[in-house]
Enzyme design. Structure first.
Site, mmCIF file in Angstrom:
data_model
loop_
_atom_site.group_PDB
_atom_site.id
_atom_site.type_symbol
_atom_site.label_atom_id
_atom_site.label_comp_id
_atom_site.label_asym_id
_atom_site.label_seq_id
_atom_site.Cartn_x
_atom_site.Cartn_y
_atom_site.Cartn_z
ATOM 1 N N LEU A 268 10.884 16.840 44.320
ATOM 2 C CA LEU A 268 9.965 17.967 44.446
ATOM 3 C C LEU A 268 10.577 19.057 45.314
ATOM 4 O O LEU A 268 10.416 20.253 45.047
ATOM 5 C CB LEU A 268 8.631 17.505 45.044
ATOM 6 C CG LEU A 268 7.611 18.623 45.293
ATOM 7 C CD1 LEU A 268 7.203 19.289 43.979
ATOM 8 C CD2 LEU A 268 6.385 18.087 46.015
ATOM 9 N N TYR A 269 11.284 18.662 46.362
ATOM 10 C CA TYR A 269 11.966 19.647 47.209
ATOM 11 C C TYR A 269 12.883 20.521 46.355
ATOM 12 O O TYR A 269 12.854 21.752 46.450
ATOM 13 C CB TYR A 269 12.767 18.934 48.295
ATOM 14 C CG TYR A 269 13.711 19.846 49.044
ATOM 15 C CD1 TYR A 269 13.221 20.809 49.925
ATOM 16 C CD2 TYR A 269 15.095 19.757 48.878
ATOM 17 C CE1 TYR A 269 14.082 21.659 50.616
ATOM 18 C CE2 TYR A 269 15.961 20.592 49.554
ATOM 19 C CZ TYR A 269 15.451 21.534 50.421
ATOM 20 O OH TYR A 269 16.309 22.373 51.088
ATOM 21 N N ALA A 270 13.704 19.883 45.516
ATOM 22 C CA ALA A 270 14.603 20.642 44.643
ATOM 23 C C ALA A 270 13.816 21.539 43.694
ATOM 24 O O ALA A 270 14.211 22.685 43.434
ATOM 25 C CB ALA A 270 15.485 19.677 43.854
ATOM 26 N N THR A 272 10.924 22.951 44.212
ATOM 27 C CA THR A 272 10.402 24.136 44.907
ATOM 28 C C THR A 272 11.498 25.160 45.149
ATOM 29 O O THR A 272 11.248 26.366 45.110
ATOM 30 C CB THR A 272 9.746 23.755 46.253
ATOM 31 O OG1 THR A 272 10.716 23.164 47.133
ATOM 32 C CG2 THR A 272 8.587 22.797 46.052
#
Length: 476
Positions: A268-270, A272
């Protein structure tokens, strides 16, 4: 019946059937068209409802996700200085910003040499933000920091960085990048030439536990920053912001190039950060903002983030706790393109210095296309994480207790490897540091800051936050 009559009748039947089929097809087409329009309208309404819901409930979510309070003071003098700082530069309603607050912001933003930049640095009390702020100040640029001092990791480390920045004349405003009124006030108080946007919710694995925090900071926060820069600054500043090497996700081509696909994020970090790059394209196209995205590759060094592997490994080795090492499904060691903070700082300053001007205005009109760039900032030499642990063992004088496991499906990738040819061409980015030499710089700082007795492997009580020897590495 004559053959001609029979043929005509048969042909008539076929024509009737064909016409019926056409009528049914037309009816189905109209039904599909109506359904599509209904689905589109429902989607728009649902999106608007989510936006309204987010706008209504966001402040409460933000207060749950982030702690804006300072860490407890280590002494009376520290307590007094922190209280004084919060009363002067703390985030507050627009009607309550004082003349003293504005004077301090303008003082910090004023360049010290002809032709220098005036830069708003978000995430200034963070790892990369603090180093960049010091480097900008050291060469005579004006710098104002913004940070919300959240509790993703120990806020006292961020406060220590803030005190170091203050000792070099850099003011850090205590506030959140999602505070639109605060951003507008800062941009109204100072005609910033550039914004270095480093504020973000970091960490790949933490996204599985707190996904809303990543959307709030990395997506909503980026939009808030672009909105303020595009529609409330006069003139518009050029924006340089931190994307991430994580956008390469499941890409298997190496070394990673800016031309490679980034549509398969592994976390999810990637996702965003990839969303941020798409949002940057929209604001560049619509408002003429000059925007440069920087994809960092595993940054390390003094004053780093405690959640990063090298930092947490050092603490575990000293404490005699196990170190977890990941292996890929094929049994190979995880490898990372470890990039020293000095190299990243040089890359950030190079991107700022070469960022072309924005072409828009607060009226919404733009004079023409503005620069839209993205660059890798890495070391170009992937190293097995086991090698990094071996260096730390040598520098700390103690063996690690290793626990080797297969890499879980939690967003991590087995390797990273940067191609930095574009950054080298456009602003002379050439990393020139070795992992062993630079890990020594980190360990020297780590030992001083945490008062580690590496002879006995003990962490002494307290921290050296007040020591004058608490200096950044050569980047500052």
């Amino acid at each position: 019946m004559p053959g001609g009559v029979v043929d005509a009748a048969a042909k008539g039947v076929r024509l009737e059937r064909h016409a019926a089929l056409l009528r049914r097809a037309a009816g189905a087409k109209q039904l599909v068209s109506a359904s599509s329009q209904l689905l589109f309208r429902a989607t728009v309404l649902a999106t608007l409802a989510l936006v309204v819901l987010f706008a209504v409930h966001y402040p409460s979510m933000l207060s749950r996700s982030f702690s804006l309070s300072a860490a407890p003071a280590s002494g009376a003098s520290s307590s007094r200085s922190r209280h004084s700082h919060r009363s002067l530069l703390g985030s507050r309603p627009a009607s309550r910003w004082s003349a003293a607050w504005e004077r301090e912001v303008r003082r910090s933003a004023a360049p010290r040499r002809d032709g220098a930049l005036s830069v708003l640095v978000t995430g200034a009390a963070g790892f990369v933000g603090a180093h960049c702020s010091l480097a900008l100040r050291a060469r005579g640029d004006g710098v104002v920091g913004l940070d919300n001092f959240n509790a993703y990791y120990d806020p006292s480390l961020k406060r220590a960085r803030q005190r170091l920045l203050a000792s070099r004349g850099v003011a850090v405003v205590d506030g959140d990048v999602n505070d639109a009124a605060l951003l507008e006030r800062l941009l109204a108080s100072v005609r910033f030439t550039h914004v270095l946007h480093l504020a973000a919710q970091a960490g790949v694995r933490h996204a599985m536990r707190a996904p809303q925090a990543y959307v709030a900071s990395n997506v909503a926060g980026l939009v808030a920053l672009f909105e303020a820069a595009a529609r409330h600054a006069d003139p518009q500043p050029a924006v340089v912001w931190a994307s991430s090497s994580s956008v390469y996700g499941l890409n298997t081509q190496a070394p990673f190039s800016e031309e490679h696909r980034t549509d398969r994020p592994a976390s999810l970090y990637a996702a965003t950060k990839k969303a941020g790059e798409a949002i940057a394209h929209a604001y560049n196209h619509i408002y003429g903002l000059s925007i440069t995205g920087l994809r960092f590759f595993t940054v390390y060094g003094p004053w780093g983030r405690p959640d990063m592997a090298y930092f947490s490994f050092a603490r575990s080795i000293v404490a005699g706790e196990p170190v977890t090492l990941f292996r890929a499904a094929d049994g190979s060691d995880a490898r990372r393109d470890f990039t020293y903070i000095d190299d990243v700082v040089r890359g950030c300053l190079g991107a700022l210095d070469t960022a072309g001007r924005s072409t828009g205005s607060r009226s919404g009109r733009k004079r023409g296309p503005a620069p839209l760039r993205v660059y890798n900032l890495g070391n170009t030499s992937p190293v097995p994480v086991t090698r990094m642990v071996a260096i730390l063992e040598k520098l700390l004088g103690k063996k690690a207790i290793k626990r080797v496991v297969t890499m879980p499906a939690n967003g991590d990738v087995p390797f990273t490897h940067a191609n930095v040819s574009h950054a080298a061409r456009d602003f002379g980015y050439r990393p020139a540091t070795s992992l062993e030499a630079c890990l020594r710089h980190f360990v020297d700082w780590f030992v001083r800051y945490y008062k580690v007795d590496i002879r006995g492997g003990n962490v002494l009580a307290g921290k050296t936050a007040k020591r004058k020897s608490m200096a950044m590495s050569s980047a500052s």
